[in-house]
Motif scaffolding. Sequence first.
Motif, mmCIF file in Angstrom:
data_model
loop_
_atom_site.group_PDB
_atom_site.id
_atom_site.type_symbol
_atom_site.label_atom_id
_atom_site.label_comp_id
_atom_site.label_asym_id
_atom_site.label_seq_id
_atom_site.Cartn_x
_atom_site.Cartn_y
_atom_site.Cartn_z
ATOM 1 N N CYS A 50 1.350 5.419 15.905
ATOM 2 C CA CYS A 50 2.706 5.490 15.352
ATOM 3 C C CYS A 50 2.669 5.696 13.844
ATOM 4 O O CYS A 50 3.510 6.401 13.295
ATOM 5 N N ARG A 51 1.701 5.102 13.168
ATOM 6 C CA ARG A 51 1.591 5.326 11.721
ATOM 7 C C ARG A 51 1.388 6.816 11.447
ATOM 8 O O ARG A 51 1.998 7.371 10.533
ATOM 9 N N GLN A 52 0.531 7.459 12.248
ATOM 10 C CA GLN A 52 0.306 8.895 12.062
ATOM 11 C C GLN A 52 1.600 9.669 12.328
ATOM 12 O O GLN A 52 1.948 10.581 11.576
ATOM 13 N N LEU A 53 2.287 9.315 13.401
ATOM 14 C CA LEU A 53 3.543 9.991 13.733
ATOM 15 C C LEU A 53 4.571 9.829 12.604
ATOM 16 O O LEU A 53 5.208 10.809 12.180
ATOM 17 N N ILE A 54 4.717 8.618 12.118
ATOM 18 C CA ILE A 54 5.711 8.357 11.072
ATOM 19 C C ILE A 54 5.329 9.104 9.787
ATOM 20 O O ILE A 54 6.180 9.701 9.131
ATOM 21 N N VAL A 55 4.042 9.098 9.454
ATOM 22 C CA VAL A 55 3.606 9.815 8.244
ATOM 23 C C VAL A 55 3.842 11.315 8.397
ATOM 24 O O VAL A 55 4.256 11.982 7.455
ATOM 25 N N ASP A 56 3.606 11.861 9.603
ATOM 26 C CA ASP A 56 3.823 13.297 9.828
ATOM 27 C C ASP A 56 5.301 13.667 9.673
ATOM 28 O O ASP A 56 5.624 14.705 9.108
ATOM 29 N N TYR A 57 6.181 12.838 10.206
ATOM 30 C CA TYR A 57 7.601 13.185 10.225
ATOM 31 C C TYR A 57 8.399 12.596 9.071
ATOM 32 O O TYR A 57 9.447 13.144 8.710
ATOM 33 N N ALA A 58 7.951 11.506 8.525
ATOM 34 C CA ALA A 58 8.754 10.831 7.497
ATOM 35 C C ALA A 58 7.855 10.044 6.546
ATOM 36 O O ALA A 58 7.917 8.824 6.502
ATOM 37 N N PRO A 59 7.025 10.755 5.765
ATOM 38 C CA PRO A 59 6.059 10.035 4.919
ATOM 39 C C PRO A 59 6.702 9.112 3.893
ATOM 40 O O PRO A 59 6.095 8.135 3.473
ATOM 41 N N ASP A 60 7.953 9.421 3.515
ATOM 42 C CA ASP A 60 8.620 8.595 2.502
ATOM 43 C C ASP A 60 9.573 7.572 3.111
ATOM 44 O O ASP A 60 10.257 6.859 2.378
ATOM 45 N N ALA A 61 9.634 7.527 4.443
ATOM 46 C CA ALA A 61 10.474 6.512 5.092
ATOM 47 C C ALA A 61 9.901 5.131 4.811
ATOM 48 O O ALA A 61 8.689 4.961 4.691
ATOM 49 N N MET A 62 10.795 4.159 4.735
ATOM 50 C CA MET A 62 10.352 2.779 4.571
ATOM 51 C C MET A 62 10.026 2.215 5.956
ATOM 52 O O MET A 62 10.816 2.373 6.891
ATOM 53 N N VAL A 63 8.873 1.619 6.074
ATOM 54 C CA VAL A 63 8.474 0.972 7.323
ATOM 55 C C VAL A 63 8.573 -0.536 7.116
ATOM 56 O O VAL A 63 7.956 -1.075 6.197
ATOM 57 N N ILE A 64 9.379 -1.159 7.951
ATOM 58 C CA ILE A 64 9.496 -2.621 7.922
ATOM 59 C C ILE A 64 8.456 -3.133 8.902
ATOM 60 O O ILE A 64 8.430 -2.721 10.065
#
Length: 137
Positions: A99-113
Amino acid sequence: MPAPAFQPLTASDKDLIAAARDVLRRNYHRERHSVGAAVVCESGRIYTGINVEACGYGPCAEPIAIGAAFSNGERQITAIVAVCKSGSRYPVLSPCGNCRQLIVDYAPDAMVIFSNRGKVLKTKARNLLPGNYSSHF
Ligand SMILES: [Zn+2]
């Protein structure tokens, strides 16, 4: 590499956590749906998802929530969170490596709680996967 910049949670972060808890509370199934996730997008809309466990595999809740957002025309995720169920509590989880890879691919600047040693923190997605693989797609 500098230490990730962690930030305190805001009221809207707590709303996002509540949305993840709500989707899991409504759909919890011990063997099939044990994690809930919520994303908030630039539009301000929140999308939720639950994991879909199958025999030995199944997508996590985060890609289901991200897919719901993108299926509804969103393109900018600004924050994401996942929760599990522990007794009557719904603690915040840390995203798995996939999921970290997925989130970085699609939203690298999104905040992850996420949760770290009992504390709930947030940081940019890119901070949770330093030196990440990139195919530059
Ligand atoms: Zn995952």
